[in-house]
Design a protein around this motif. Structure first.
Motif, PDB file in Angstrom:
ATOM      1  N   SER A 168     -23.157  87.664  70.720  1.00 27.84           N
ATOM      2  CA  SER A 168     -22.277  86.572  70.528  1.00 27.84           C
ATOM      3  C   SER A 168     -22.624  86.118  68.966  1.00 27.84           C
ATOM      4  CB  SER A 168     -22.728  85.476  71.528  1.00 27.84           C
ATOM      5  OG  SER A 168     -22.357  86.060  72.747  1.00 27.84           O
ATOM      6  N   VAL A 169     -21.578  85.592  68.614  1.00 28.53           N
ATOM      7  CA  VAL A 169     -21.482  85.154  66.985  1.00 28.53           C
ATOM      8  C   VAL A 169     -20.858  83.791  67.177  1.00 28.53           C
ATOM      9  CG1 VAL A 169     -20.899  85.474  64.752  1.00 28.53           C
ATOM     10  CG2 VAL A 169     -21.427  87.569  66.231  1.00 28.53           C
ATOM     11  N   LEU A 170     -21.626  82.763  66.397  1.00 28.95           N
ATOM     12  CA  LEU A 170     -21.055  81.621  66.192  1.00 28.95           C
ATOM     13  C   LEU A 170     -20.901  81.446  64.680  1.00 28.95           C
ATOM     14  CD1 LEU A 170     -20.332  78.678  67.394  1.00 28.95           C
ATOM     15  CD2 LEU A 170     -22.722  77.869  66.943  1.00 28.95           C
ATOM     16  N   ILE A 171     -19.419  81.231  64.291  1.00 24.03           N
ATOM     17  CA  ILE A 171     -19.246  80.865  62.959  1.00 24.03           C
ATOM     18  C   ILE A 171     -19.003  79.512  62.644  1.00 24.03           C
ATOM     19  CG2 ILE A 171     -17.687  81.509  61.243  1.00 24.03           C
ATOM     20  CD1 ILE A 171     -16.836  83.885  63.045  1.00 24.03           C
ATOM     21  N   GLN A 172     -19.529  78.826  61.808  1.00 18.13           N
ATOM     22  CA  GLN A 172     -19.375  77.634  61.327  1.00 18.13           C
ATOM     23  C   GLN A 172     -19.054  77.320  60.209  1.00 18.13           C
ATOM     24  OE1 GLN A 172     -23.599  76.660  63.607  1.00 18.13           O
ATOM     25  NE2 GLN A 172     -22.499  74.619  63.479  1.00 18.13           N
ATOM     26  N   GLY A 173     -18.029  76.186  59.877  1.00 19.46           N
ATOM     27  CA  GLY A 173     -17.713  75.994  58.420  1.00 19.46           C
ATOM     28  C   GLY A 173     -16.625  75.061  58.684  1.00 19.46           C
ATOM     29  N   GLU A 174     -16.402  74.356  57.439  1.00 21.82           N
ATOM     30  CA  GLU A 174     -15.205  73.645  57.247  1.00 21.82           C
ATOM     31  C   GLU A 174     -13.945  74.118  57.536  1.00 21.82           C
ATOM     32  OE1 GLU A 174     -15.358  71.253  53.418  1.00 21.82           O
ATOM     33  OE2 GLU A 174     -17.415  70.437  53.731  1.00 21.82           O
ATOM     34  N   SER A 175     -12.963  73.311  57.824  1.00 22.38           N
ATOM     35  CA  SER A 175     -11.531  74.076  57.854  1.00 22.38           C
ATOM     36  C   SER A 175     -11.262  74.766  56.765  1.00 22.38           C
ATOM     37  CB  SER A 175     -10.567  72.724  57.982  1.00 22.38           C
ATOM     38  OG  SER A 175      -9.629  73.231  58.246  1.00 22.38           O
ATOM     39  N   GLY A 176     -10.678  75.903  56.915  1.00 25.37           N
ATOM     40  CA  GLY A 176      -9.994  76.713  55.732  1.00 25.37           C
ATOM     41  C   GLY A 176     -11.208  77.366  55.081  1.00 25.37           C
ATOM     42  N   THR A 177     -12.210  77.707  55.544  1.00 24.32           N
ATOM     43  CA  THR A 177     -13.258  78.482  55.036  1.00 24.32           C
ATOM     44  C   THR A 177     -13.251  79.957  55.228  1.00 24.32           C
ATOM     45  OG1 THR A 177     -14.852  77.876  56.689  1.00 24.32           O
ATOM     46  CG2 THR A 177     -14.842  76.823  54.482  1.00 24.32           C
ATOM     47  N   ASP A 322     -16.077  82.155  43.395  1.00 23.73           N
ATOM     48  CA  ASP A 322     -15.201  82.791  44.176  1.00 23.73           C
ATOM     49  C   ASP A 322     -13.772  82.789  43.650  1.00 23.73           C
ATOM     50  OD1 ASP A 322     -17.113  84.252  45.350  1.00 23.73           O
ATOM     51  OD2 ASP A 322     -17.290  82.858  47.024  1.00 23.73           O
ATOM     52  N   ILE A 323     -13.558  81.356  42.949  1.00 25.81           N
ATOM     53  CA  ILE A 323     -12.463  80.866  42.828  1.00 25.81           C
ATOM     54  C   ILE A 323     -11.389  81.809  41.935  1.00 25.81           C
ATOM     55  CG2 ILE A 323     -10.958  79.147  41.746  1.00 25.81           C
ATOM     56  CD1 ILE A 323     -13.239  77.079  42.715  1.00 25.81           C
ATOM     57  N   PRO A 324     -11.925  82.243  40.935  1.00 20.59           N
ATOM     58  CA  PRO A 324     -11.111  83.075  40.108  1.00 20.59           C
ATOM     59  C   PRO A 324     -10.645  84.309  40.840  1.00 20.59           C
ATOM     60  CG  PRO A 324     -12.816  82.596  38.907  1.00 20.59           C
ATOM     61  CD  PRO A 324     -13.070  82.043  40.036  1.00 20.59           C
ATOM     62  N   LEU A 325     -11.385  85.150  41.532  1.00 18.50           N
ATOM     63  CA  LEU A 325     -11.198  86.193  42.384  1.00 18.50           C
ATOM     64  C   LEU A 325     -10.142  85.808  43.408  1.00 18.50           C
ATOM     65  CD1 LEU A 325     -13.030  88.805  41.826  1.00 18.50           C
ATOM     66  CD2 LEU A 325     -14.081  88.087  43.939  1.00 18.50           C
ATOM     67  N   LEU A 326     -10.272  84.762  44.002  1.00 18.72           N
ATOM     68  CA  LEU A 326      -9.167  84.339  45.147  1.00 18.72           C
ATOM     69  C   LEU A 326      -7.814  84.201  44.655  1.00 18.72           C
ATOM     70  CD1 LEU A 326     -11.711  82.116  47.340  1.00 18.72           C
ATOM     71  CD2 LEU A 326     -10.503  84.225  47.973  1.00 18.72           C
ATOM     72  N   VAL A 327      -8.134  83.437  43.368  1.00 15.90           N
ATOM     73  CA  VAL A 327      -6.714  83.108  42.473  1.00 15.90           C
ATOM     74  C   VAL A 327      -5.928  84.319  42.320  1.00 15.90           C
ATOM     75  CG1 VAL A 327      -5.945  82.295  40.525  1.00 15.90           C
ATOM     76  CG2 VAL A 327      -7.622  80.667  41.614  1.00 15.90           C
ATOM     77  N   ASP A 357     -11.739  70.250  43.906  1.00 15.01           N
ATOM     78  CA  ASP A 357     -12.973  70.122  44.993  1.00 15.01           C
ATOM     79  C   ASP A 357     -12.509  70.728  46.334  1.00 15.01           C
ATOM     80  OD1 ASP A 357     -15.128  69.507  43.802  1.00 15.01           O
ATOM     81  OD2 ASP A 357     -15.279  67.669  44.559  1.00 15.01           O
ATOM     82  N   TYR A 358     -11.405  71.165  46.699  1.00 19.25           N
ATOM     83  CA  TYR A 358     -10.758  71.858  47.844  1.00 19.25           C
ATOM     84  C   TYR A 358     -11.134  71.337  49.055  1.00 19.25           C
ATOM     85  CZ  TYR A 358      -9.206  74.989  44.151  1.00 19.25           C
ATOM     86  OH  TYR A 358      -8.774  75.791  43.129  1.00 19.25           O
ATOM     87  N   PRO A 359     -10.848  70.002  49.509  1.00 22.44           N
ATOM     88  CA  PRO A 359     -11.203  69.359  50.899  1.00 22.44           C
ATOM     89  C   PRO A 359     -10.736  70.616  51.923  1.00 22.44           C
ATOM     90  CG  PRO A 359      -9.607  68.210  49.722  1.00 22.44           C
ATOM     91  CD  PRO A 359     -10.043  69.316  48.660  1.00 22.44           C
ATOM     92  N   GLY A 360      -9.508  71.210  51.553  1.00 21.42           N
ATOM     93  CA  GLY A 360      -8.867  72.270  52.439  1.00 21.42           C
ATOM     94  C   GLY A 360      -9.564  73.621  52.239  1.00 21.42           C
ATOM     95  N   ASN A 361     -10.447  73.858  51.481  1.00 24.42           N
ATOM     96  CA  ASN A 361     -11.219  75.234  51.180  1.00 24.42           C
ATOM     97  C   ASN A 361     -10.022  76.327  50.689  1.00 24.42           C
ATOM     98  OD1 ASN A 361     -13.925  74.276  51.579  1.00 24.42           O
ATOM     99  ND2 ASN A 361     -13.214  73.782  53.373  1.00 24.42           N
ATOM    100  N   VAL A 362     -10.117  77.130  51.314  1.00 29.16           N
ATOM    101  CA  VAL A 362      -9.610  78.568  50.878  1.00 29.16           C
ATOM    102  C   VAL A 362      -8.236  78.531  51.318  1.00 29.16           C
ATOM    103  CG1 VAL A 362      -9.163  81.067  50.660  1.00 29.16           C
ATOM    104  CG2 VAL A 362     -11.700  80.041  50.912  1.00 29.16           C
ATOM    105  N   ARG A 363      -7.758  77.901  52.392  1.00 30.04           N
ATOM    106  CA  ARG A 363      -6.700  77.591  52.933  1.00 30.04           C
ATOM    107  C   ARG A 363      -5.747  76.853  51.832  1.00 30.04           C
ATOM    108  NH1 ARG A 363      -6.936  75.714  57.656  1.00 30.04           N
ATOM    109  NH2 ARG A 363      -6.679  77.500  58.725  1.00 30.04           N
ATOM    110  N   GLU A 364      -6.395  75.748  51.533  1.00 32.27           N
ATOM    111  CA  GLU A 364      -5.720  75.029  50.182  1.00 32.27           C
ATOM    112  C   GLU A 364      -5.326  75.675  48.866  1.00 32.27           C
ATOM    113  OE1 GLU A 364      -7.828  71.322  49.502  1.00 32.27           O
ATOM    114  OE2 GLU A 364      -6.034  70.351  48.289  1.00 32.27           O
ATOM    115  N   LEU A 365      -6.420  76.424  48.612  1.00 33.13           N
ATOM    116  CA  LEU A 365      -6.345  77.277  47.440  1.00 33.13           C
ATOM    117  C   LEU A 365      -5.121  78.122  47.662  1.00 33.13           C
ATOM    118  CD1 LEU A 365      -7.112  78.195  44.604  1.00 33.13           C
ATOM    119  CD2 LEU A 365      -8.846  79.612  45.711  1.00 33.13           C
ATOM    120  N   GLU A 366      -4.858  78.790  48.600  1.00 32.63           N
ATOM    121  CA  GLU A 366      -4.118  79.913  48.949  1.00 32.63           C
ATOM    122  C   GLU A 366      -2.771  79.041  48.779  1.00 32.63           C
ATOM    123  OE1 GLU A 366      -4.579  82.205  52.575  1.00 32.63           O
ATOM    124  OE2 GLU A 366      -2.645  83.070  52.371  1.00 32.63           O
TER     125      GLU A 366
END
Ligand SMILES: Nc1ncnc2c1ncn2[C@@H]1O[C@H](COP(=O)(O)OP(=O)(O)OP(=O)(O)O)[C@@H](O)[C@H]1O
Ligand SMILES: [Mg+2]
Length: 459
Positions: A168-177, A322-327, A357-366
């Motif tokens: 079993s795996v438990l994935i934790q992280g803020e929204s959009g990570t 990771d930001i430039p790569l994701l962009v 600062d991306y409070p919504g993390n990768v989803r927000e960047l996307e």
């Protein structure tokens, strides 16, 4: 013999055979084509380094052949064979990226070999660079997850390690990570890849509804249960069950879930018989479960069951490399999707993105990039395009609440932030959640948490 080939494209047999003869004497591997179509097919099928291309062909113009090669991202170096009176075409050819020209004259033989050698060198250089680029890309991605930061590469390793097991795996992280993305990757890299991947979302659902969502119900189990329904646990048999937002699950249901995790047994709501399945469990939450345990909102025994293999996804602002790569990744993806030619992003726009600062993390960047690709005129994403969007609001830093314990400061910020987002959209939940880079369910949960919505209100 030299391993890459020279392709000679000319519809005049004598010219072609003369060139072939010269090149063979110098131990080159050669191919021949008499039409543009033939030439393009040969480039696709064979390892061609250099093309000697006549400007006039029976089926198409040599310039069109070059244009097509560029569209197909071919690295072939093109040397045009020119006759008198073709200066205009030559200018055009340079613009399109032709490598060189060769005059079809008596002097051709002396020029031929040195120019081909230069072109071959160029080809080697370009194809090596391209290969490196491809390798680089692979190194910084796992399935659909992109990242080069140390923390993301560690996560790639964790995923590779845990995927083949049944743990079993438990994935934790803020929204959009990227929690759901990671869950998918684990499933896709496991032996269950061709079996179902079933998502059960525990957020924003009434207790009874959630129970029957997870475990199914029998006909007549409650008013409105007109027929029997299989739950997500049952549907995930032989595959993977992804329990999303597990932190939101009601304490009474936690007991039933715990039992399911222990022996994979359960009853449908209103059912007598006990069912048993074989499902791999992956759970995710953006809540700190340890805190929830302290507050007696989450059972500790359930936590230990889930937390056999924890994966923690750090917020984007803690892995800015990771930001430039994701962009680039999102720019290319949305440009292709919208069939727009957005070739790059200006350096000032990138600076803005790197500092946000991306409070919504990768989803927000996307979302930011998707929006920029939509509205950008021209080939480059400019800072202005971003500034009119989400980035122009100043990023609040924690200082105003520095006198408070972290937990209270965070709550205060969150509440104000949510309120501001709602004000900006005149109370409309869906656009407000989009602006915040949160999904609607999560956004609504927060509204509920701070009493800004009553329980049966709809977006
Ligand atoms: N490392 C990454 N590489 C590429 N895309 C990513 C990455 N992380 C997240 N994304 C993209 O960001 C979006 C949000 O990811 P995902 O839904 O997995 O986040 P989440 O952690 O489950 O969020 P939530 O808690 O809000 O449900 C998705 O479109 C996903 O494809
Ligand atoms: Mg999610």
């Amino acid at each position: 013999m030299k391993s890459s080939r020279i392709l000679i494209v000319d519809d005049e047999d004598p010219v072609r055979s003369q060139l072939v003869r010269w090149l063979k004497e110098k131990k080159y591997l050669t191919e021949e084509a008499s039409t543009g179509q033939e030439a393009l097919e040969m480039v696709r099928d064979k390892n061609i380094a250099v093309m000697l291309l006549d400007l006039r062909l029976p089926d198409m113009n040599g310039l069109d052949v070059l244009r097509r090669l560029r569209q197909e991202n071919s690295d072939v170096c093109v040397i045009f064979l020119t006759a008198f009176g073709t200066t205009h075409d030559a200018v055009m050819a340079i613009k399109l990226g032709a490598f060189d020209f060769l005059d079809k004259s008596s002097n051709m033989i002396n020029e031929l070999i040195p120019r081909i050698e230069k072109a071959r060198e160029q080809f080697d250089l370009i194809s090596r660079a391209r290969q490196q680029q491809e390798e680089e890309k692979d190194r910084y991605r796992l399935e659909n997850i992109i990242g080069k930061s140390r923390s993301m590469r560690e996560i790639f390793d964790l995923i590779r390690d845990v995927a083949p097991s049944n743990a079993s795996v438990l994935i934790q992280g803020e929204s959009g990570t990227g929690k759901e993305l990671v869950a998918h990757a684990i499933h896709n890299m496991s032996e269950r890849a061709d079996k179902p991947f079933i998502i059960a979302n525990c957020a924003a659902m009434a207790e009874g509804v959630l129970e029957s969502e997870l475990f199914g119900h029998e006909r007549g189990a409650f008013t409105g249960a007109l027929r029997q329904k299989k739950g997500k646990c049952e549907l995930a048999d032989s595959g993977t069950l992804f329990i999303d937002e597990v932190g939101e699950i009601y304490p009474s249901l936690q007991v039933k879930l715990l039992r399911f995790l222990q022996d994979q047994k359960f009853e449908r709501v209103g059912g007598e018989s006990t069912l048993e399945v074989d499902a791999r469990i992956i759970a995710a939450t953006n809540k700190n479960l340890q805190v929830a345990i302290g507050e007696k909102k989450f059972r500790e025994d359930l936590f230990f069951r889930l937390n056999v293999f924890p994966i923690f996804l750090p917020p984007l602002r803690e892995r800015r490399e990771d930001i430039p790569l994701l962009v680039d990744h999102f720019r290319q993806r949305y440009a292709a999707e919208m069939k727009k030619n957005i070739a790059d992003i200006s350096s000032s726009a990138m600076t803005l993105l790197k500092n946000y600062d991306y409070p919504g993390n990768v989803r927000e960047l996307e979302n930011i990039i998707e929006r920029a690709v939509i509205i950008q005129k021209g080939e480059i994403i400019e800072a202005d395009t971003l500034q009119t969007g989400l980035l122009n609001k100043p990023v609040p830093h924690g200082n105003a609440y520095a006198h408070l314990p972290f937990k209270d400061a965070k709550e205060k910020f969150e509440k104000e932030y949510i309120q501001k987002q709602l004000e900006r959209t005149d109370g409309k939940i869906l656009p407000a959640s989009k602006n915040a880079g949160l999904d609607r369910k999560n956004f609504k949960l927060k509204l509920k948490k701070y009493g800004m919505i009553n329980h049966n209100e709809h977006a």
